[in-house]
Design a protein around this motif. Structure first.
Motif, PDB file in Angstrom:
ATOM      1  N   LYS A 140       3.011   1.219  -3.559  1.00  0.00           N
ATOM      2  CA  LYS A 140       2.273   1.302  -4.823  1.00  0.00           C
ATOM      3  C   LYS A 140       1.285   2.465  -4.874  1.00  0.00           C
ATOM      4  O   LYS A 140       0.894   2.883  -5.970  1.00  0.00           O
ATOM      5  CB  LYS A 140       1.514  -0.012  -5.063  1.00  0.00           C
ATOM      6  CG  LYS A 140       2.408  -1.239  -5.154  1.00  0.00           C
ATOM      7  CD  LYS A 140       3.345  -1.182  -6.346  1.00  0.00           C
ATOM      8  CE  LYS A 140       4.146  -2.478  -6.468  1.00  0.00           C
ATOM      9  NZ  LYS A 140       5.101  -2.426  -7.614  1.00  0.00           N
ATOM     10  N   GLN A 141       0.872   2.985  -3.715  1.00  0.00           N
ATOM     11  CA  GLN A 141      -0.172   4.005  -3.723  1.00  0.00           C
ATOM     12  C   GLN A 141       0.177   5.276  -2.950  1.00  0.00           C
ATOM     13  O   GLN A 141       0.098   6.376  -3.484  1.00  0.00           O
ATOM     14  CB  GLN A 141      -1.477   3.407  -3.172  1.00  0.00           C
ATOM     15  CG  GLN A 141      -1.991   2.264  -4.049  1.00  0.00           C
ATOM     16  CD  GLN A 141      -3.232   1.624  -3.488  1.00  0.00           C
ATOM     17  OE1 GLN A 141      -4.305   2.212  -3.521  1.00  0.00           O
ATOM     18  NE2 GLN A 141      -3.093   0.432  -2.962  1.00  0.00           N
ATOM     19  N   THR A 173      -9.584   5.602  -5.627  1.00  0.00           N
ATOM     20  CA  THR A 173      -8.292   5.426  -6.278  1.00  0.00           C
ATOM     21  C   THR A 173      -7.439   4.378  -5.593  1.00  0.00           C
ATOM     22  O   THR A 173      -6.328   4.102  -6.008  1.00  0.00           O
ATOM     23  CB  THR A 173      -7.515   6.754  -6.302  1.00  0.00           C
ATOM     24  OG1 THR A 173      -7.220   7.127  -4.952  1.00  0.00           O
ATOM     25  CG2 THR A 173      -8.314   7.837  -6.972  1.00  0.00           C
ATOM     26  N   MET A 174      -7.961   3.794  -4.490  1.00  0.00           N
ATOM     27  CA  MET A 174      -7.187   2.815  -3.735  1.00  0.00           C
ATOM     28  C   MET A 174      -7.876   1.459  -3.804  1.00  0.00           C
ATOM     29  O   MET A 174      -9.088   1.358  -3.938  1.00  0.00           O
ATOM     30  CB  MET A 174      -7.046   3.263  -2.275  1.00  0.00           C
ATOM     31  CG  MET A 174      -6.335   4.604  -2.124  1.00  0.00           C
ATOM     32  SD  MET A 174      -6.138   5.086  -0.400  1.00  0.00           S
ATOM     33  CE  MET A 174      -4.855   3.967   0.125  1.00  0.00           C
ATOM     34  N   ASN A 175      -7.063   0.388  -3.723  1.00  0.00           N
ATOM     35  CA  ASN A 175      -7.679  -0.932  -3.751  1.00  0.00           C
ATOM     36  C   ASN A 175      -8.307  -1.256  -2.404  1.00  0.00           C
ATOM     37  O   ASN A 175      -8.166  -0.528  -1.439  1.00  0.00           O
ATOM     38  CB  ASN A 175      -6.642  -2.006  -4.149  1.00  0.00           C
ATOM     39  CG  ASN A 175      -5.518  -2.128  -3.137  1.00  0.00           C
ATOM     40  OD1 ASN A 175      -5.706  -1.955  -1.941  1.00  0.00           O
ATOM     41  ND2 ASN A 175      -4.319  -2.420  -3.635  1.00  0.00           N
ATOM     42  N   SER A 183      -2.867   8.473   4.012  1.00  0.00           N
ATOM     43  CA  SER A 183      -3.980   7.580   3.679  1.00  0.00           C
ATOM     44  C   SER A 183      -5.357   8.222   3.839  1.00  0.00           C
ATOM     45  O   SER A 183      -6.258   7.917   3.056  1.00  0.00           O
ATOM     46  CB  SER A 183      -3.889   6.283   4.496  1.00  0.00           C
ATOM     47  OG  SER A 183      -3.850   6.544   5.873  1.00  0.00           O
ATOM     48  N   ILE A 198       0.845  -1.201   0.000  1.00  0.00           N
ATOM     49  CA  ILE A 198       0.000   0.000   0.000  1.00  0.00           C
ATOM     50  C   ILE A 198       0.875   1.244   0.000  1.00  0.00           C
ATOM     51  O   ILE A 198       0.636   2.201  -0.744  1.00  0.00           O
ATOM     52  CB  ILE A 198      -0.940   0.001   1.226  1.00  0.00           C
ATOM     53  CG1 ILE A 198      -1.914  -1.173   1.133  1.00  0.00           C
ATOM     54  CG2 ILE A 198      -1.697   1.324   1.323  1.00  0.00           C
ATOM     55  CD1 ILE A 198      -2.771  -1.346   2.369  1.00  0.00           C
TER      56      ILE A 198
END
Length: 379
Positions: free
Chosen positions: A44-45, A105-107, A98, A41
């Protein structure tokens, strides 16, 4: 899945706060680097977001606000980053950014980076605060205990995520105060972008001198997002659940003989919040389980009946890192690794003196007592 043995590092008194953080970062540099490298997390984000032009005003505002409010803890954080050889942006991005990234936009994994469960009871027969520390599986093996000694004579013990300030989980100090924490995710409209980060508030609580002082520290922090604080006063035999939100909103509930279960949703502060099926399921499950004794509490926190949203979590996304039981009558803080129903005790701290000593106990005997306790044998 099993993590490494939970380590404790005694540090201080130090010349300054930067040195305190530097020594912690240096001591746990491998865990810090490993955690950041394996956190998908973050990699990648959150870090890509933090490096976009859109994020730069937010980064600047957050840094300036938190540094101005808590210069000592900001220096400690910089020291931890330098001691571990990790950029401070990397070590703080997960907690700082976060809340500000749109969930679209986040998984799905990013929606549940941390969840915790608490059972709080204050009755004539016992005063107990029991807490499951739940987090993303990337945290397994990437936590440690800090026993800090400050130049003013205060000491604290804090369960700490690698690279972060002590403590975003639970802690206690030599003033007879302890706390556990629960995240309470709000909807996006409730978030204040340039507010104080919750880790700075919980670090500040480690230095509170009384319950009134702890409440004042919580109330004075103009936070970006809210939090739930379980304040535990050993001397007064009192537990308060304090729910907070942005724009200086605070609600205080004093726990009584009726067991109080708190997951990751607001219970008494009226705030728009995320509809969290995980928390709702745990709250409903807890309502059906007995909570009248320490046996019941350990069994509840070890419950896995709901396979989709268990109270005790074993992956694939969330994992119960440990359970802590703070017994105000026994004046102990016990850390249990593994399912608390079966009781693999790693640490027991005495809260009877200002030294917060690690009690010299026979862990095999204590583990057996906890197993018997969970099976219904009276201690």
């Amino acid at each position: 899945m099993e993590g490494k043995l939970l380590e404790m590092f005694e540090v201080g008194p130090c010349e300054d706060d930067y040195q305190l953080g530097f020594l912690i970062g240096q001591r746990f540099c491998n865990q810090i680097r490993s955690r950041l490298a394996g956190d998908l997390i973050l990699q990648k984000q959150l870090l890509p977001f933090a490096r976009t032009p859109h994020a730069q005003p937010l980064l600047k505002a957050l840094s300036e606000t938190n540094q101005k409010k808590f210069p000592r803890y900001w220096a400690e954080l910089l020291g931890t980053a330098d001691g571990s050889g990790v950029p401070v942006l990397d070590s703080t991005s997960e907690r700082r950014y976060s809340p500000f990234i749109s969930k679209t936009t986040m998984n799905s994994n990013a929606d549940t980076t941390d969840d915790c469960s608490d059972v709080l009871i204050v009755s004539d027969s016992m005063v107990v605060a029991a807490h499951n520390e739940d987090a993303n599986v990337s945290l397994v093996g990437h936590t440690y205990l800090i026993k800090g000694k400050l130049s003013n004579g205060l000491s604290f013990i804090a369960y700490t995520y690698a690279g972060e300030l002590p403590s975003c989980a639970f802690g206690l100090n030599s003033q007879g105060l302890a706390f556990t924490l629960n995240s309470v995710p709000p909807v996006e409209d409730e978030i204040v972008p340039a507010g104080i980060g919750r880790n700075f508030v919980s670090r500040d609580l480690l230095e509170a001198t009384s319950t009134a002082d702890a409440l004042a520290r919580i109330r004075s922090s103009e936070v970006s997002v809210g939090h739930s604080y379980n304040l535990i006063d050993i001397q007064k035999r009192m537990i308060l659940n304090v729910e907070t939100a942005s724009r200086s909103r605070v609600s205080v509930h004093e726990v009584g003989a009726t067991p109080f279960f708190h997951a990751n949703m607001y219970l008494h502060l009226q705030v728009q919040q995320v509809h969290d099926e995980n928390s709702i399921s745990r709250q409903k499950r807890a309502a059906f389980l007995p909570q009248g004794s320490k046996t019941d509490v350990l069994s509840l926190l070890g419950d896995t009946e709901d396979t989709k949203y268990p109270i005790y979590m074993t992956g694939p996304t969330l994992y119960t890192l440990c359970t802590t039981v703070i017994d105000l009558d026994e004046r102990t803080l016990t850390i249990i690794e593994g399912n608390p129903k079966y009781g693999k005790v790693s640490h027991v701290f005495s809260m009877s003196s200002n030294e917060l000593n690690l009690k010299l106990v026979n862990h095999a005997e204590l583990n057996l007592k906890l197993v018997n306790h969970a099976e219904g044998t009276h201690l």
